[in-house]
Design an enzyme around this catalytic site. Structure first.
Site, PDB file in Angstrom:
ATOM      1  N   TRP A 101       8.739  22.645 -32.244  1.00 15.89           N
ATOM      2  CA  TRP A 101       7.534  23.167 -32.907  1.00 15.89           C
ATOM      3  C   TRP A 101       6.374  23.221 -31.927  1.00 15.89           C
ATOM      4  O   TRP A 101       5.596  24.182 -31.921  1.00 15.89           O
ATOM      5  CB  TRP A 101       7.189  22.343 -34.144  1.00 15.89           C
ATOM      6  N   ASP A 171      -0.533  19.732 -35.462  1.00 12.76           N
ATOM      7  CA  ASP A 171       0.422  20.146 -36.479  1.00 12.76           C
ATOM      8  C   ASP A 171       0.869  18.850 -37.165  1.00 12.76           C
ATOM      9  O   ASP A 171       1.536  18.021 -36.548  1.00 12.76           O
ATOM     10  CB  ASP A 171       1.600  20.857 -35.793  1.00 12.76           C
ATOM     11  N   LYS A 195       7.041  19.796 -46.640  1.00  9.59           N
ATOM     12  CA  LYS A 195       7.654  18.547 -46.189  1.00  9.59           C
ATOM     13  C   LYS A 195       7.166  17.393 -47.067  1.00  9.59           C
ATOM     14  O   LYS A 195       7.952  16.656 -47.621  1.00  9.59           O
ATOM     15  CB  LYS A 195       7.311  18.254 -44.721  1.00  9.59           C
TER      16      LYS A 195
HETATM   17  C1  LIG Z   1       8.631  22.597 -40.645  1.00  9.86           C
HETATM   18  C2  LIG Z   1       7.677  22.561 -39.535  1.00  9.86           C
HETATM   19  C3  LIG Z   1       7.090  23.729 -39.032  1.00  9.86           C
HETATM   20  C4  LIG Z   1       7.422  25.099 -39.558  1.00  9.86           C
HETATM   21  O1  LIG Z   1       6.784  25.285 -40.763  1.00  9.86           O
HETATM   22  P1  LIG Z   1       6.794  26.690 -41.523  1.00  9.86           P
HETATM   23  O2  LIG Z   1       5.938  26.350 -42.717  1.00  9.86           O
HETATM   24  O3  LIG Z   1       8.204  27.008 -41.856  1.00  9.86           O
HETATM   25  O4  LIG Z   1       6.172  27.693 -40.655  1.00  9.86           O
HETATM   26  C5  LIG Z   1       6.186  23.608 -38.003  1.00  9.86           C
HETATM   27  N1  LIG Z   1       5.858  22.402 -37.496  1.00  9.86           N
HETATM   28  C6  LIG Z   1       6.408  21.269 -37.947  1.00  9.86           C
HETATM   29  C7  LIG Z   1       6.011  19.957 -37.346  1.00  9.86           C
HETATM   30  C8  LIG Z   1       7.332  21.308 -38.986  1.00  9.86           C
HETATM   31  O5  LIG Z   1       7.875  20.174 -39.449  1.00  9.86           O
END
Ligand SMILES: *Cc1c(COP(=O)(O)O)cnc(C)c1O
Length: 359
Positions: A101, A171, A195
């Site tokens: 990511w 993030d 999540k």
């Molecule tokens: C799941 C995840 C993403 C991707 O998220 P989307 O909502 O599918 O774009 C990005 N960063 C992290 C840390 C994630 O766990």
């Protein structure tokens, strides 16, 4: 039908109490006489839902008044572009590469300016958080980006880098609301909801007021934070039902005693699993101890056929979605806020039995 223990990394398990409340209100929400899904996003009932959701999230995370909370769409992946389009005014940013990511976020940012990779843990398949030398930080950078919890590889930053006046952007998709974070340490936090918050389709952004402003030329209206700030996340139709479920999850979390209480529980749940892995003769955790995530716990047996057998038999025992990310294999147990302690206990009991039968 009985529910299983769902260890999916995302979309992930939701609290049963939340699902039951949503079920009760599905056909007619309170006095509105219609489902939240059928409501105008401009209605008084929905305006109250989104205001409540924001107020509860502010309370849960202790968000200071000089930060805006936005309810957007597009997932964390859209934020990989939206952040540089709004913040990369000097054309440069620092990144720490701790997994897939972080890599993707850096790749998108590189379309708008120069990306300075401060450190990476790619040399050992992202099994640790690299040491950071503050002397290597660009004091003139527009922002400094980290992925605070790495969902795929199961690592987390247990302390935050000191970036001085450079805004720290993170993030937080897979660890938001799982442990206490000091929002003041960040310029901007973003997280996909699927999540640890609610259904897919909702993306949360928490942005410090002074970072809202001029975007890069050509930035689409929908990618401008200022537009969403000025319109209180109602510039266009937000993901209304997802916002409503998020509100119910926030309400549930407050009932559990808030983030510090759920953090204690998360630490206990993670310790149950890590202590077992450390003592096991069959299974092994893949992450350096000091960098272990509280939310995503990857492990292996070292033998792909035994891993496959484990995943299959666990599923038959009602412990589902234990396969590792398609890029790494092995196993991964995601144990977000909604995973009860009983789920982790059941997993450990099953692993013990599997170990006895397969060693
Ligand atoms: C799941 C995840 C993403 C991707 O998220 P989307 O909502 O599918 O774009 C990005 N960063 C992290 C840390 C994630 O766990």
């Amino acid at each position: 039908m009985d529910r299983v223990y769902n260890f999916s990394a995302g979309p992930a398990a939701l609290p049963v109490k939340v699902l039951e409340k949503a079920q009760k209100q599905l056909v007619a929400y309170e006095s509105a006489g219609m489902s939240v899904m059928e409501m105008s996003h401009r209605s008084a009932a929905f305006e109250e839902i989104i205001a409540n959701a924001q107020e509860m999230l502010r309370r849960l995370m202790n968000i200071p008044p000089n930060y805006h909370v936005l309810f957007l769409q597009g997932g964390a992946s859209s934020q990989f572009s939206m952040v540089p389009m709004n913040l990369m005014r000097q054309g440069k940013a620092d990144f720490v590469i701790t997994g897939q990511w972080a890599k993707k976020a850096a790749e998108e940012a590189a379309r708008y300016g120069s990306v300075n990779k401060i450190a990476s843990s790619a040399d050992r398949t992202f099994a640790y958080i690299p040491e950071l030398d503050t002397d290597t930080f660009d004091r003139e950078a527009d922002y400094f980006h980290i992925t605070v919890n790495n969902t795929i590889f199961g690592t987390r930053f247990s302390s935050l880098p000191d970036t001085g006046n450079v805004p720290l952007v993170t993030d937080m998709s897979s660890s938001i609301l799982s442990e206490v974070y000091d929002v003041n340490r960040f310029g901007l936090i973003y997280a996909g909801a699927q999540k640890n918050i609610g259904p897919a389709g909702l993306t949360i952004v928490i942005i410090r007021d002074d970072l809202v402003g001029t975007t890069l030329p050509g930035t689409p209206t929908m990618f401008d934070y200022k537009v969403h700030v000025e319109n209180k996340s109602l510039y266009n139709t937000p993901p209304t039902f997802a916002v409503y479920i998020a509100m119910l999850v926030f309400e549930w979390l407050l009932e559990q005693g808030g983030v510090s209480a759920i953090q204690r529980l998360n630490e206990e749940k993670a310790a149950l699993l890590y202590d077992f892995l450390d003592a096991s003769k069959l299974f092994e955790g893949t992450v350096d101890r000091r960098d272990r995530s509280l939310m995503n716990v990857p492990f292996v047996t070292g033998k792909p056929d035994v891993d496959a057998k484990f995943i299959k038999e666990a599923k038959q025992a009602g412990l589902v979605n234990l396969g590792g990310h398609r890029s790494v294999g092995g196993m991964r147990a995601s144990i977000y806020n909604a995973m009860p302690r009983e789920g982790v206990e059941a997993l450990v009991v099953f692993m013990k039995k599997f170990e006895a039968d397969n060693i």
